[in-house]
Design a protein around this motif. Sequence first.
Motif, PDB file in Angstrom:
ATOM      1  N   ALA A 217       0.842  -1.200   0.000  1.00  0.00           N
ATOM      2  CA  ALA A 217       0.000   0.000   0.000  1.00  0.00           C
ATOM      3  C   ALA A 217       0.877   1.249   0.000  1.00  0.00           C
ATOM      4  N   LEU A 218       1.934   1.188   0.767  1.00  0.00           N
ATOM      5  CA  LEU A 218       2.862   2.320   0.838  1.00  0.00           C
ATOM      6  C   LEU A 218       3.469   2.618  -0.536  1.00  0.00           C
ATOM      7  N   LEU A 219       3.826   1.531  -1.246  1.00  0.00           N
ATOM      8  CA  LEU A 219       4.423   1.740  -2.574  1.00  0.00           C
ATOM      9  C   LEU A 219       3.401   2.253  -3.574  1.00  0.00           C
ATOM     10  N   SER A 226      10.031   5.659 -10.477  1.00  0.00           N
ATOM     11  CA  SER A 226      10.016   5.171 -11.858  1.00  0.00           C
ATOM     12  C   SER A 226       9.514   3.733 -11.854  1.00  0.00           C
ATOM     13  N   MET A 227       9.103   3.256 -13.011  1.00  0.00           N
ATOM     14  CA  MET A 227       8.655   1.865 -13.159  1.00  0.00           C
ATOM     15  C   MET A 227       9.701   0.900 -12.596  1.00  0.00           C
ATOM     16  N   GLY A 228      10.948   1.117 -12.992  1.00  0.00           N
ATOM     17  CA  GLY A 228      12.027   0.216 -12.588  1.00  0.00           C
ATOM     18  C   GLY A 228      12.213   0.201 -11.079  1.00  0.00           C
ATOM     19  N   GLU A 231       9.358  -1.604  -9.324  1.00  0.00           N
ATOM     20  CA  GLU A 231       9.510  -3.062  -9.404  1.00  0.00           C
ATOM     21  C   GLU A 231      10.575  -3.554  -8.437  1.00  0.00           C
ATOM     22  N   ARG A 232      11.683  -2.831  -8.383  1.00  0.00           N
ATOM     23  CA  ARG A 232      12.757  -3.220  -7.464  1.00  0.00           C
ATOM     24  C   ARG A 232      12.255  -3.234  -6.030  1.00  0.00           C
ATOM     25  N   LEU A 233      11.499  -2.198  -5.679  1.00  0.00           N
ATOM     26  CA  LEU A 233      11.043  -2.113  -4.289  1.00  0.00           C
ATOM     27  C   LEU A 233      10.047  -3.221  -3.948  1.00  0.00           C
ATOM     28  N   TYR A 234       9.243  -3.593  -4.915  1.00  0.00           N
ATOM     29  CA  TYR A 234       8.349  -4.727  -4.673  1.00  0.00           C
ATOM     30  C   TYR A 234       9.163  -6.004  -4.491  1.00  0.00           C
ATOM     31  N   GLY A 235      10.128  -6.202  -5.399  1.00  0.00           N
ATOM     32  CA  GLY A 235      10.958  -7.404  -5.329  1.00  0.00           C
ATOM     33  C   GLY A 235      11.787  -7.457  -4.050  1.00  0.00           C
TER      34      GLY A 235
END
Length: 400
Positions: A217-219, A226-228, A231-235
Amino acid sequence: MYAERVLSGMRPTGRLHLGHYHGVLKNWVRLQEEYPCLFFVADWHALTTNYDSPQVIEESVWDMLIDWLAAGVDPSQATLFIQSRVPEHAELHLLLSMMCPLGWLERVPTYKDQQEKLSNKDLSTYGFLGYPLLQSADILIYRADKVPVGEDQVPHVEITREVARRFNHLYGREPGFEEKAQEAVKKLGSKRARLYYELRTRFQQEGEETALERAHALLEEAQNLSMGDRERLYGYLEGSSKMILVEPEALLTHAARMPGLDGQKMSKSYGNTIFLREEPESVTKKIRTMQTDPARVRRTDPGDPAKCPVWQFHEIYSDDDTRDWVQKGCRSAGIGCIECKQPVIDAVLKEQAVMRERAQPYVEDPSLVRNIIADGCERARKLAQETMRDVRESMGLSYS
Ligand code: TRP
Ligand code: SF4
């Protein structure tokens, strides 16, 4: 990280019947109002079992699409397309085949089941073994997180999750991932960054699912990523790889089981179907001649609705008053079977009249359906191409 998205497909193997309507299409119609939906004709999947009779597929594609539209699937809400017209599915299928262990495919229950059930066909083919992986490609290429399917298809969604996980693990490791992820955390701002680390720790060390949800939710709220980086933060929350492909979830359809004319499940192979847009005369005749409780030989013999397939139709089509009338009238021989069937006939014809009306313009002018599909294929293809760009890049295939 990615928007919610529903995807489902259907093989074009003949005319649709009321079982498809109550079991699948009504559900799609409901979902299209809630989520962005993609619904497609799985013609390649049909070829895996019908490779020796492709005419059936060709004949069924457009009729099936008209059936969808007749059922209320709305092209202004959902994207409708044909699998083979989005060739990126094939490319992703091929790339996934490089890393999908053979054992995963051999263990899918439908593999042996279908080979036994369709024993008149030789299904020891390369394509048939790959059926679930092609389905994985269908799902993953749209980063769909929700896949409405019947129970028999759940193992296919399950293998899709495993394939996505394995893919992300193998190809989501970019050099310097850890450093890049930490740089991205800083961009959240110090307060959010602290919360992000705290939630990450709680998830990784305590396995707290709610911490993971809160971090997601925070993200979602963080606007300036940026998209990249996103994605990194999710991963990074879950491990050390980027999430390139999204693990989907099966949305089990809790539809009423549609009985066939003989009380078994309605299915083409049992020959007990009523087609979606069948002629009223034919429908009436089919229901009039339906089996009833065998104990009711004469009109004066009482019966038991529990032993009668007509009752199952009342359960789907009738209101409480009518059902009450059936229960009492049947048990007391107060009503006859023809009388009892009439409300069912009326209800089925009423349901079908709406569908026939919706289908009418498409039957009269087939170019309308062609245009809907051209439009849907174009939209689907754009999404598929986006994913393929990421997939090629992560597999080292984007030479320049
Ligand atoms: N295998 C599905 C069926 O027989 C059809 C299908 C193909 C599908 N690809 C899909 C369903 C992707 C959901 C998602 O019903
Ligand atoms: Fe079936 Fe209705 Fe006849 Fe009873 S009266 S046996 S429920 S058709």
